[in-house]
Design an enzyme around this catalytic site. Structure first.
Site, PDB file in Angstrom:
ATOM      1  CE  LYS A 271      -3.888  -2.013   2.619  1.00 58.48           C
ATOM      2  NZ  LYS A 271      -5.006  -1.808   1.692  1.00 58.48           N
ATOM      3  NE  ARG A 345     -10.709 -10.082  -2.513  1.00 57.36           N
ATOM      4  CZ  ARG A 345     -11.072  -9.142  -3.365  1.00 57.36           C
ATOM      5  NH1 ARG A 345     -11.426  -9.458  -4.605  1.00 57.36           N
ATOM      6  NH2 ARG A 345     -11.098  -7.879  -3.001  1.00 57.36           N
TER       7      ARG A 345
HETATM    8  N1  BES Z   1      -8.109  -4.235   4.206  1.00 50.40           N
HETATM    9  C1  BES Z   1      -8.319  -3.738   2.888  1.00 50.40           C
HETATM   10  C2  BES Z   1      -9.659  -3.029   2.718  1.00 50.40           C
HETATM   11  C3  BES Z   1      -9.834  -1.749   3.490  1.00 50.40           C
HETATM   12  C4  BES Z   1      -9.514  -0.541   2.905  1.00 50.40           C
HETATM   13  C5  BES Z   1     -10.369  -1.751   4.758  1.00 50.40           C
HETATM   14  C6  BES Z   1      -9.691   0.644   3.618  1.00 50.40           C
HETATM   15  C7  BES Z   1     -10.548  -0.574   5.463  1.00 50.40           C
HETATM   16  C8  BES Z   1     -10.212   0.623   4.891  1.00 50.40           C
HETATM   17  C9  BES Z   1      -8.267  -4.896   1.891  1.00 50.40           C
HETATM   18  O1  BES Z   1      -7.446  -5.958   2.227  1.00 50.40           O
HETATM   19  C10 BES Z   1      -7.754  -4.343   0.607  1.00 50.40           C
HETATM   20  O2  BES Z   1      -6.669  -3.862   0.597  1.00 50.40           O
HETATM   21  N2  BES Z   1      -8.566  -4.421  -0.447  1.00 50.40           N
HETATM   22  C11 BES Z   1      -8.229  -3.921  -1.708  1.00 50.40           C
HETATM   23  C12 BES Z   1      -8.689  -4.909  -2.749  1.00 50.40           C
HETATM   24  C13 BES Z   1      -8.162  -4.638  -4.136  1.00 50.40           C
HETATM   25  C14 BES Z   1      -6.670  -4.836  -4.181  1.00 50.40           C
HETATM   26  C15 BES Z   1      -8.866  -5.568  -5.103  1.00 50.40           C
HETATM   27  C16 BES Z   1      -8.935  -2.577  -1.905  1.00 50.40           C
HETATM   28  O3  BES Z   1     -10.059  -2.405  -1.426  1.00 50.40           O
HETATM   29  O4  BES Z   1      -8.334  -1.681  -2.506  1.00 50.40           O
HETATM   30 ZN    ZN Z   2      -5.421  -5.698   1.662  1.00 48.51          ZN
END
Ligand code: BES
Ligand code: ZN
Ligand code: ZN
Length: 489
Positions: A271, A345
């Protein structure tokens, strides 16, 4: 937890530190406890009419705070819950030790005084929560004054019932505080091994709870390639925690499955700076299922519950799982990893297969799964997907608890979004298209089709940057109260 008592108005304390009177819009103050003619005259002079959230503080020897709840026709338990939260914080600021809080009569929306008392207790407990684990104490500071509350009812016949309601509220709010504590804890302190310690604590605090901890050798034996894959980049090995609550006469069996990523750096698909902030909260689902089964057991709910949470840390390293890896899950299905940041997931897939094998009547999973859920519904609404009937019930419970939820569809046509050229599925959907839904469709692949299932994406409401209503900034504990309400019904 603050001390909260229920009294009939005839037994009200004569001289509390602070008397708070909930007033309805346009209500005559005459005859209300603590509202003598002097108070009435000041209220008239200051044009205090009881409009929602308007308040009037009268300092002096008899400290009185008038607080408006708005119109009787709009009076429901959420109005009282929020109002109580707001006056409780005021009482703390005013350093009151003993507070009398005069509640309104029955609400026009069918809320009884008993329910209003329970809601007031919730509002008080939820809003006074503070997370102070990492603040060093100033030895010269005043000792902390936490107010205690007497809730004053007009109907003496309801006091006993209201007392029971308040007791229940305290049990539930203690579990909410547990979720908040675990989620707010820094990820160097709350990691998969600490989660096991916390689960043991939960097991000891509850009744009729059994704990199973699946460590790496067992995860390998069961073929849980998803949990192992995400966990392999961290120096802290992954675990799966399973707490089983089995009351004497259970009518139904429910499995609660929670995402427990103790820190989500994104892994190799790392990230960017600000996106990584608050990713200690990526285990909110896991913490919530542990605290929910604790509350259910302490309340002795007649329903069998399996609380299941995989805890992993998603880190980049020489051991980390890669983009392009293909992972095999517990049910033999395979997924191509397109993005290691879509890790929730991947761990939930194994947990859902594990839950399905327990043959429950219903599976509910809770996960901070997608940023797209925040884009769709913001910070205050949980996204629900899955079985229509269970969703309708859960949503109604959410409304009663002041925890909003909204259903998103799971269209068959979008299954194509997670099709992979080389494996059974892939772990991302189409960029910029219905990310919350494609994540849920991924999960659906791992739930036994004969078992009703609801997926709750709590990415928004589980953790707030700013204080909001009864929630201080940080972890909220949402939707634990809704789950308890649901399990009760
Ligand atoms: N933990 C995150 C989702 C999240 C984002 C929770 C902001 C709380 C606040 C999750 O694991 C994630 O990073 N999801 C990605 C998925 C994408 C790479 C398909 C997302 O939502 O960007
Ligand atoms: Zn994630
Ligand atoms: Zn995540």
């Amino acid at each position: 937890m603050p001390k909260i008592n229920v009294l009939a108005s005839a037994q009200k304390p004569a001289r509390p530190d602070l008397a708070i009177v909930f007033c309805l819009e346009g209500q005559d103050l005459h005859g209300l406890p603590y509202c003598d003619s002097a108070v009435q005259a000041i209220a008239r002079g200051e044009h205090f009419k009881g409009a929602r959230d308007k308040s009037l503080y009268l300092p002096g020897p008899k400290r009185v705070l008038l607080y408006g709840l708005g119109k009787l026709e709009d009076l429901d338990i959420e109005v009282v819950r929020r109002g109580a939260g707001s006056v409780a914080k005021r009482a703390r600021e005013l350093k009151a030790r003993r507070v009398a809080l005069v509640l309104p009569g029955d609400g026009n929306k069918g809320a009884s005084q008993v329910e209003l008392a329970q809601a007031a207790a919730e509002g008080i407990c939820l809003s006074l929560y503070k997370f102070e684990r990492y603040k060093s104490k100033d030895p010269k500071a005043d000792p902390k004054v936490e107010p205690s509350f007497d809730l004053i009812l007009s109907a003496a016949s309801r006091v006993l019932q209201a007392q029971a309601g308040v007791k229940e509220a305290l049990v539930v709010c203690e579990s909410v505080a547990l979720v908040r504590d675990l989620v707010n804890t820094a990820p160097n302190d709350f990691h998969p091994q600490n989660a096991v310690i916390q689960a043991r604590r939960v097991q000891k605090l509850g009744k009729r709870l059994r704990l199973k901890v699946l460590t790496v050798p067992r995860l390998k034996a069961l073929g849980m390639g998803g949990i192992l894959g995400v966990g392999q980049g961290s120096s802290r090995p992954p675990v799966l925690v399973h707490i089983h609550y089995k009351p004497a006469r259970a009518k139904r069996v429910v499995a609660l499955v929670g995402k427990g990523v103790t820190f989500d750096s994104g892994g190799l698909s790392i990230k960017v700076g600000s996106g990584m902030q608050d990713m200690k909260s990526d285990m909110a689902g896991g913490a919530t299922v542990l605290a929910t089964v604790l509350a259910a057991s302490r309340l002795g709910l007649p329903i069998e519950i399996h609380a299941i949470a995989p805890f992993v840390e998603n880190m980049p390293s020489g051991h980390a799982f890669r983009v392009d890896d293909v992972i095999t899950f517990m049910n033999g299905k395979t997924a191509e990893i397109m993005n290691t940041d879509a890790e929730g997931r991947v761990i939930l897939a194994d947990a859902l297969v594990y839950a399905s094998r327990l043959k429950p009547d219903l599976i509910i999973d809770l996960a901070t799964l997608t940023g797209a859920a925040i884009v769709a519904l913001g910070m205050n609404i949980t996204a629900l997907m899955g079985d229509d009937k269970a969703i309708a019930k859960l949503k109604a419970c959410g409304e009663r608890c002041g925890e909003s939820m909204w259903q998103l569809p799971l269209p068959k046509a979008y299954r194509s979004h997670i099709e992979s050229r080389i494996a059974d599925i892939k772990n991302t959907g189409n960029a910029g298209e219905a990310g919350t839904i494609s994540a849920a469709l991924f999960l659906k692949e791992f739930v036994d089709a004969s078992i009703p299932w609801v997926h709750c994406d709590i990415a928004g409401p589980s953790y707030l940057k700013r204080e909001d209503g009864v929630h201080p900034a940080g972890a909220t504990g949402t939707p634990l109260r809704t789950l308890i309400e649901f399990l009760k019904s």
